[in-house]
Design an enzyme around this catalytic site. Structure first.
Site: not given
Length: 243
Positions: A35, A186, A155, A151, A59-60, A86, A14
């Site tokens: 994904d 998004t 990053k 978060y 699952d990353v 991403n 998405r």
């Protein structure tokens, strides 16, 4: 060296990820859309009816699943030349209310995931022509935003990983760059956050997923062949604000 243009994109079900799939496919890439939301992803890929797009469950945070995903891509398309890390999670909490579990989860998705992805694709990228990696960072890795300890710090770490990978892999012909999206429209944003960001935006709007996809398409193209270790901010001027 293989000249096959094949891209693996995480978080592709998405929003930004889906836009990147569309954009790179339009540029002639064979695309593996990966994904954890596999049912949603498969429905979207099935609707495309395009043999050049492959849905991959991933699952990353799982090293074994990364190996399986890369093997699926290579079996289907014969190689792999581009990785777009991403996938990510947005988690907000005051420091006094943040938990070890919440903090660690953000780091696993936003930092460990891209690291595992880079490790998993290195063998294929070393054999590819025009090999490139793009990591999706955030303006939260440029400016400190309150209530984003997990978060933001994850990053910031991804920003550092991008620089280290760029320096380490440059001699092997693998370019590594990062995009830093600001407020993008998004599903990651709830209605309250969406309205607050619009009100504070210089441009009076949120960015669109395809605007991020366009930037990534440039960074993985031959037009960016002399660019590695770059940090491309796409935020409508968000980082220009003071306070």
């Amino acid at each position: 060296m293989s000249a096959t243009k094949v891209a693996l994109i995480t978080g592709a079900a998405r929003g930004q990820g889906a836009a990147i799939v569309t954009r790179l496919r339009a540029d002639g890439f064979q695309v593996a859309a990966a994904d954890l939301r596999i049912d949603e992803l498969r429905a979207q890929v099935s609707a495309l009816a395009d043999p050049g797009v492959l849905a991959v469950e991933l699952d990353v945070t799982s090293e074994p699943l990364w190996s399986v995903a890369v093997a699926q891509v290579v079996e289907r398309f014969g190689g792999l030349s581009v990785l777009v890390n991403n996938a990510g999670v947005l988690h907000r909490a005051p420091l006094s209310e943040e938990t070890a579990e919440g903090f660690e989860s953000s780091w696993r998705f936003n930092t460990l995931g891209p690291f595992l992805g880079i490790r998993a694709v290195l063998g294929e990228l070393r054999r590819a022509e025009g090999a490139a990696i793009v990591n999706t960072c955030s303006t939260g890795a440029i400016r400190p935003f309150p209530f984003h300890a997990a978060y933001g710090s994850s990053k910031w770490a991804l920003r550092g990983l991008t620089q280290i990978a760029a320096a380490e892999l440059a001699g092997e012909g693998i370019r590594v760059n990062a995009v830093f999206p600001g407020p993008i429209d998004t599903p990651m944003l709830d209605d309250t956050a969406r309205q607050r960001l619009i009100e504070r935006s210089y441009s009076g709007r949120l960015g669109q997923p395809m605007e991020i996809a366009d930037a990534i398409a440039f960074l993985v193209s031959e037009h960016a062949a002399f660019i590695t270790g770059a940090e491309l901010v796409i935020d409508g001027g968000q980082c220009l604000r003071i306070g």
